[in-house]
Design a protein around this motif. Structure first.
Motif, PDB file in Angstrom:
ATOM      1  N   MET A 104       0.846  -1.196   0.000  1.00 50.48           N
ATOM      2  CA  MET A 104       0.000   0.000   0.000  1.00 50.48           C
ATOM      3  C   MET A 104       0.882   1.247   0.000  1.00 50.48           C
ATOM      4  N   ASN A 105       0.480   2.247  -0.756  1.00 51.73           N
ATOM      5  CA  ASN A 105       1.274   3.451  -0.907  1.00 51.73           C
ATOM      6  C   ASN A 105       0.517   4.658  -0.379  1.00 51.73           C
ATOM      7  N   TRP A 106       1.198   5.572   0.273  1.00 46.71           N
ATOM      8  CA  TRP A 106       0.556   6.775   0.808  1.00 46.71           C
ATOM      9  C   TRP A 106       0.200   7.770  -0.289  1.00 46.71           C
ATOM     10  N   ILE A 107       0.838   7.648  -1.443  1.00 44.62           N
ATOM     11  CA  ILE A 107       0.735   8.679  -2.463  1.00 44.62           C
ATOM     12  C   ILE A 107      -0.588   8.580  -3.227  1.00 44.62           C
ATOM     13  N   PRO A 108      -1.378   9.677  -3.218  1.00 49.60           N
ATOM     14  CA  PRO A 108      -2.627   9.675  -3.986  1.00 49.60           C
ATOM     15  C   PRO A 108      -2.347   9.474  -5.474  1.00 49.60           C
ATOM     16  N   GLU A 109      -3.355   8.989  -6.194  1.00 50.05           N
ATOM     17  CA  GLU A 109      -3.204   8.672  -7.622  1.00 50.05           C
ATOM     18  C   GLU A 109      -3.286   9.928  -8.488  1.00 50.05           C
ATOM     19  N   TYR A 110      -2.264  10.742  -8.424  1.00 48.51           N
ATOM     20  CA  TYR A 110      -2.192  11.922  -9.277  1.00 48.51           C
ATOM     21  C   TYR A 110      -1.022  11.789 -10.235  1.00 48.51           C
ATOM     22  N   ASN A 111      -1.092  12.545 -11.308  1.00 47.99           N
ATOM     23  CA  ASN A 111       0.053  12.735 -12.171  1.00 47.99           C
ATOM     24  C   ASN A 111       0.740  14.003 -11.641  1.00 47.99           C
ATOM     25  N   PHE A 112       1.783  13.816 -10.835  1.00 48.13           N
ATOM     26  CA  PHE A 112       2.449  14.946 -10.188  1.00 48.13           C
ATOM     27  C   PHE A 112       3.349  15.685 -11.170  1.00 48.13           C
ATOM     28  N   ILE A 113       3.275  17.007 -11.110  1.00 46.64           N
ATOM     29  CA  ILE A 113       4.130  17.872 -11.931  1.00 46.64           C
ATOM     30  C   ILE A 113       4.802  18.875 -10.999  1.00 46.64           C
TER      31      ILE A 113
END
Length: 191
Positions: free
Chosen positions: A1-10
């Protein structure tokens, strides 16, 4: 499990320090940069300037974001006695700045803007930094060897001058480097 939300980070920053810091959070991101005029209204207080500039940088990308994009923009300033110390123009300017900071406490404020197609959030973080009394030789050595002309206040805390010259900080070390990581982590979670 990953803490990072499912965004395309820029990350919209040319700063290698910000890139390194964002990677340390485990975020995979792409880089996009634009030259944005960093002028701000003179009536802004120093604590308002970084947030204003981070938001201004984000607005330059407003029409280019896709639905799943999360854009991160930031700006860091150094403040001594309510006066903003910008990036130095040359050796003499850097020398004057470091001489002014020598033996004194100053503030480092980073403003961050998180933007998507749906919303935008601006926050900032303040760190108090105390320099020991720096000698002329120390200041000269640092400027000649590290050329801090791309850094607000003419220094990088992670470089030699920070190692030998900073005696005390109150607040986030990473904020002084250019991104308040703990606060950024929390704001991304809330976003």
């Amino acid at each position: 499990m990953n803490w990072i939300p499912e965004y395309n980070f820029i990350l919209a920053s040319k700063s290698p320090r910000r890139q390194e810091l964002l990677k340390s959070l485990g975020i995979v991101f792409q880089m996009k940069t634009k030259d944005v005029d960093e002028n701000y209204p003179p009536e802004l207080s120093p604590d308002q300037i970084p947030g204003y500039l981070a938001e201004k940088k984000a607005k330059a990308f407003a029409n280019e974001l896709n639905n799943n994009d999360l854009l991160i923009t930031a700006d860091t300033i150094v403040v001594l006695n309510r006066k903003v110390l910008e990036k130095p123009d040359d050796y003499d300017h850097a020398y004057k700045m470091l001489s002014a900071l020598s033996g004194k406490m100053h503030e480092v404020i980073t403003g961050v803007c998180l933007s998507s197609t749906k919303k935008s959030v601006v926050f900032s973080s303040l760190t108090n930094v105390q320099f020991k009394k720096l000698s002329e030789v120390e200041i000269d050595y640092y400027i000649r060897n590290y050329k801090p002309f791309d850094k607000a206040g003419a220094y990088g805390i992670q470089e030699w001058i920070g190692t030998i010259g900073i005696s005390h900080i109150e607040g986030s070390f990473y904020n002084v480097m250019g991104l308040p990581l703990q606060k950024l982590y929390e704001e991304i979670q809330k976003f």
